[in-house]
Design a protein around this motif. Sequence first.
Motif, short mmCIF file in Angstrom:
data_model
loop_
_atom_site.label_atom_id
_atom_site.label_comp_id
_atom_site.label_asym_id
_atom_site.label_seq_id
_atom_site.Cartn_x
_atom_site.Cartn_y
_atom_site.Cartn_z
N SER A 1 3.76 2.86 3.82
CA SER A 1 2.60 2.02 4.03
C SER A 1 2.64 0.91 3.01
N ALA A 2 2.91 -0.27 3.44
CA ALA A 2 3.15 -1.37 2.51
C ALA A 2 1.94 -2.30 2.43
N ASP A 3 1.56 -2.62 1.19
CA ASP A 3 0.61 -3.71 1.04
C ASP A 3 1.24 -4.69 0.06
N GLY A 4 1.84 -5.72 0.59
CA GLY A 4 2.52 -6.67 -0.25
C GLY A 4 3.78 -6.07 -0.85
N SER A 5 3.85 -6.03 -2.15
CA SER A 5 5.06 -5.60 -2.83
C SER A 5 5.00 -4.14 -3.27
N SER A 6 4.03 -3.41 -2.76
CA SER A 6 3.88 -2.01 -3.15
C SER A 6 4.03 -1.12 -1.94
N GLU A 7 4.46 0.10 -2.18
CA GLU A 7 4.54 1.05 -1.08
C GLU A 7 4.41 2.47 -1.60
N LEU A 8 3.92 3.33 -0.74
CA LEU A 8 3.83 4.75 -1.06
C LEU A 8 4.51 5.52 0.04
N ARG A 9 5.38 6.42 -0.36
CA ARG A 9 6.00 7.30 0.62
C ARG A 9 5.53 8.71 0.37
N LEU A 10 5.10 9.38 1.42
CA LEU A 10 4.73 10.78 1.32
C LEU A 10 5.86 11.57 1.95
N ARG A 11 6.54 12.34 1.13
CA ARG A 11 7.65 13.11 1.62
C ARG A 11 7.43 14.59 1.36
N GLY A 12 8.35 15.40 1.81
CA GLY A 12 8.20 16.83 1.59
C GLY A 12 9.53 17.53 1.68
N GLN A 13 9.61 18.68 1.05
CA GLN A 13 10.85 19.45 1.06
C GLN A 13 10.50 20.93 1.02
N PRO B 1 5.57 18.93 -1.85
CA PRO B 1 5.12 17.64 -1.34
C PRO B 1 5.54 16.59 -2.37
N ILE B 2 6.00 15.45 -1.92
CA ILE B 2 6.54 14.44 -2.81
C ILE B 2 5.80 13.12 -2.62
N PHE B 3 5.26 12.59 -3.69
CA PHE B 3 4.59 11.30 -3.65
C PHE B 3 5.50 10.31 -4.37
N GLN B 4 6.04 9.39 -3.63
CA GLN B 4 7.00 8.47 -4.19
C GLN B 4 6.51 7.07 -3.89
N GLY B 5 6.71 6.16 -4.83
CA GLY B 5 6.20 4.83 -4.55
C GLY B 5 6.78 3.77 -5.43
N LYS B 6 6.44 2.57 -5.08
CA LYS B 6 6.87 1.41 -5.85
C LYS B 6 5.69 0.45 -5.90
N LEU B 7 5.44 -0.08 -7.09
CA LEU B 7 4.31 -0.99 -7.27
C LEU B 7 4.80 -2.29 -7.85
N TRP B 8 4.32 -3.39 -7.33
CA TRP B 8 4.64 -4.69 -7.88
C TRP B 8 6.15 -4.91 -7.96
N ASP B 9 6.87 -4.32 -7.03
CA ASP B 9 8.33 -4.50 -6.94
C ASP B 9 9.10 -4.00 -8.14
N LYS B 10 8.41 -3.45 -9.12
CA LYS B 10 9.08 -3.15 -10.39
C LYS B 10 8.87 -1.72 -10.85
N TYR B 11 7.69 -1.19 -10.60
CA TYR B 11 7.31 0.08 -11.19
C TYR B 11 7.40 1.17 -10.14
#
Lengths: 422, 422, 422
Positions: free
Chosen positions: A3-15, A52-62
């Motif tokens: 789910s992207a809002d601009g340069s950030s995204e959150l991925r909900l994954r699982g294993q 459950p895995i919460f993975q993401g990227k914020l501001w293209d950098k973090y």
Amino acid sequence: LKSADGSSELRLRGQIQVDGRYFVNGDGSASGSTNATAAQAADTVLLKQFRPIFQGKLWDKYEFLLTPDFGGGKTIVQDAYIDAKFNPWFQVKAGKQKSPFGLERLQGDADGKFIERSLVNNLVPNRDIGVQLHGAFADNKVEYALGYFNGVIDGNSSDNYTNADTDNNRDKDYVARIFATPFKNDTGFLQGLGFGLAATYSNLAGSGTGVNTTTAQSATESNLPSFRSGLGQLSNFKYTTASAGATNGTYADGQRLRWSPQFYYYNGPFGLFGEYVQVEQDVSRVGNTGKRHDKLKNDAWQIAASWIITGEDAGYVNPTVLHPFNVDTGDLGAWELVARYSELNIDDKTFAGTTATSYADPKSSISKASAWATGVNWYLNRNLKLALDYEQTSFNDGWTTGAVKSDRPTERVLSTRLQLGF
Amino acid sequence: LKSADGSSELRLRGQIQVDGRYFVNGDGSASGSTNATAAQAADTVLLKQFRPIFQGKLWDKYEFLLTPDFGGGKTIVQDAYIDAKFNPWFQVKAGKQKSPFGLERLQGDADGKFIERSLVNNLVPNRDIGVQLHGAFADNKVEYALGYFNGVIDGNSSDNYTNADTDNNRDKDYVARIFATPFKNDTGFLQGLGFGLAATYSNLAGSGTGVNTTTAQSATESNLPSFRSGLGQLSNFKYTTASAGATNGTYADGQRLRWSPQFYYYNGPFGLFGEYVQVEQDVSRVGNTGKRHDKLKNDAWQIAASWIITGEDAGYVNPTVLHPFNVDTGDLGAWELVARYSELNIDDKTFAGTTATSYADPKSSISKASAWATGVNWYLNRNLKLALDYEQTSFNDGWTTGAVKSDRPTERVLSTRLQLGF
Amino acid sequence: LKSADGSSELRLRGQIQVDGRYFVNGDGSASGSTNATAAQAADTVLLKQFRPIFQGKLWDKYEFLLTPDFGGGKTIVQDAYIDAKFNPWFQVKAGKQKSPFGLERLQGDADGKFIERSLVNNLVPNRDIGVQLHGAFADNKVEYALGYFNGVIDGNSSDNYTNADTDNNRDKDYVARIFATPFKNDTGFLQGLGFGLAATYSNLAGSGTGVNTTTAQSATESNLPSFRSGLGQLSNFKYTTASAGATNGTYADGQRLRWSPQFYYYNGPFGLFGEYVQVEQDVSRVGNTGKRHDKLKNDAWQIAASWIITGEDAGYVNPTVLHPFNVDTGDLGAWELVARYSELNIDDKTFAGTTATSYADPKSSISKASAWATGVNWYLNRNLKLALDYEQTSFNDGWTTGAVKSDRPTERVLSTRLQLGF
């Protein structure tokens, strides 16, 4: 899921991993033994991982990765870090993360070629809390990592301390690793070659029941590891702990230096993987006749080979399945054959002396383990994997026959895994 | 919340239950009693359930359900399984899941007509780790399940073992269930009728403090259940455990056979629900005068009725609310009245002998419990439910008055629940 | 991340905090001390918080917040409630939530101006399970809350009980709070002023090792708090607990009344924040010479100031960063300077008598703590925050020098935090 809002995204994954473990002939629990570990050798079905895995990227950098794990009846944090990628060669990763040391350990838990890691894993630090500076340079051909961590004992995570994820000693671990893939942009047969070197250093103290040598340290634990087999995960070595009677236990007391050369090589459907780990650990034990102190050197190594018979490219991560399994079309997914040999050697000095003075008792702790494993992996598709492994581990010492030291019976284990990742 | 990429989807759901529990007249903690359970009878507010739910389907075939639960101050895994639906009549479900046995237990935790399950639930296995083959045939009119599980004791989940989700014995549970809804496609008055039969078998051993009869087994627990009331959830029966002094405790020692006929019947707003469960369990106890061994037969049954007065159709799951509650429009949501009778009978042989030799002590463990319950459910909408239940449970034995065995005082409980599901 | 279906939505959020804590000169662990807490003063890296957050709104009225926390090696539920917002002035919130009492405590864990809350926090109830009626009136200028909770001891959450989230006593806590922002719609210099008053009342009993005065209560805990420093989080006060030898411990035995006036004032980049808390607690202790009973009055207060030097508006929540940090554009994010003074005073009556009869031992428990703190916060952007704090806490009593009571050494702590919220 993205789910992207601009340069950030959150991925909900699982294993999730569900294992069946079967001890052939019940060898792990040989009759007539009073060995405490024998009791562990019951066939069983395990809920090995549930993450459950919460993975993401914020501001293209973090970037961040948050992974709790509910498997095995416990709840722990596997990963919880923030990775600030300021620059390809200047990145800062803070939080709980894998210590950048062992090649097999750094491989994703879902990407391993075998259901359980090899004997080498006994000597490799797992997750730890701290900070690392890392990055890559020379066209991303060389990766480096420099870490400052609370420190964990061999084969363990910071959640294995009595107080999970709480540091139990004042001294920290310094970790360094460099890994090169110099031909990665070539098309020749060396393209898939990678090799590197890693080391950790600490100067730490543990406790042998109240024998806390440095008052500034709060250790109530020995800060020494115990070891176990690969596929069977049965305990086969531990340092002497304090008995109810007279003697104190063995404890970490000084430098701990680990180093590990490591490599992989992938060429088409074939893969080869190897690593060596040596740990130098200063230990002490206070007996009735005084304090013993020694530097113990344990080491371990493995070599593993894999072949994907359905033609996919082998690699450090799971293959990309060309034809996902489908009954209607007759597609088979990807099939892979794997084999591995690994060895663990305990320093002879560990067993010198009597039961009252040795660092470990050879009647219940092994001095050497050697394991052969073979297996087959079936990647049904990108998300599902079925594995069947067999491992046979033989031991030197670690057993008692008629009050006399003998060899721990060979352990034969058949294991299956159903793995889902999304 | 759904996010589809081709033939796969992930649903993130959640469930929370907040309960208020009130012991009318404080009956559970009758004065003058030294009964240990008396102390539990404090009115309280409970965070009963707190479950994020990760549910999904991959490649149109492979479903999974991952449900941790943070309720009640503990973290456990409720469900963690993969269900490969190769075919309507051939499906394989592996991981932690509900053992396919009890009708009330198999009903979703949010769909129950009462705040707590009935006395029958004491004898029914809950979640277990293993594999089941299941499916439906004959136009989906007949469902079957064949399971191979680690095995759990009556009324418990695998997370109730001392080492949660870790099998504590070598022997496994075999579970079978068949359930028919033969008229489901008809329009007659039998359309909502379903009935079935379930059974489990195991041959297991527990321990009465070191009395581990089979050396190959690692049991350090008795592998016997204790029982409690329905709405009040107060413990009222346990097998004798080892005392600090001379005697050993009671332990499972041989076959455990459970079977259960069960049915439901729904017709318009009316529902009827019933099940019977019998457990045959071989137990032993080693006393000063030798070892006793017996086959104990405990059983339980319930009958429950429900009526949705706002006209929605009754069913095994929550009703679809026709007019969600809304102050502005005057819509009331759905309202339901419910009533239930349940009974639990302990085998007389359990109490034979003296305190030193009996399997359970009748001065603190009941021999029979009978409970009447009534309640009202208010379904505000698809997501919110408010419930108010009253249950009155009377007992035979299980109490002490002046050092003489007497009947445990009648337990009267009023309970409310606020439930949110999304 | 938002996913709307009509009038409902679910937000998946997350929060992680990684702290570095450094004891300057190792003051917390002064040499020669046998004080048990000394051992805690090791420099360390902490995984302070790791919270996935499930937040949502259903049917435009029913909000919920579900927050597990995996930080610090434990898994607990921070929030798990449903808030039915029937009306601005009539809202019902049920479940586990923050007790509506302390101004600093009610501030979001990510919004605090300092890495750790002040000394005042020792006296303020944290999360509790119960129900509150709350809302706002007079153009939202006045907020009120009336709560009925299981009750928690000063500075603690319901998950700190031995049985987490399980009430350990029969008596409940009544909580009331009112808070006004009378000029919030004006544009004058008083616009950012808010002030209020809060109180809690309970009549509860604890246990001093078996000294359970009311048989109807199940307390096996003293139901009394212990106290710690702010930034260093080192324990420095506890009531006497039962020793192995003769004496029993101190326990709560009667009324507990807390009250707290509180205010904040924000004007442009400046902020001022203050609160006072007093707790009256009836305690008892049974010694060899009989039972002592007293009403103890502990109090604490703080005043804190903040200044955002990059010009953003200060507030009760984190500032909205005007120019997110970016190396390329040279934007700096938001920078804030903060300072705080706080004090904790223990009632003198606590220490009256001898070690065998006093409620707490002045040789190991402080009678007063005073702390100065300064710090700088760097808000890189909406999601990332870096903080650096220094706090110096001086004490009266609480230490032993040559078997004689002395002042606990001044504690000097430097702490950093990396915080990610999304």
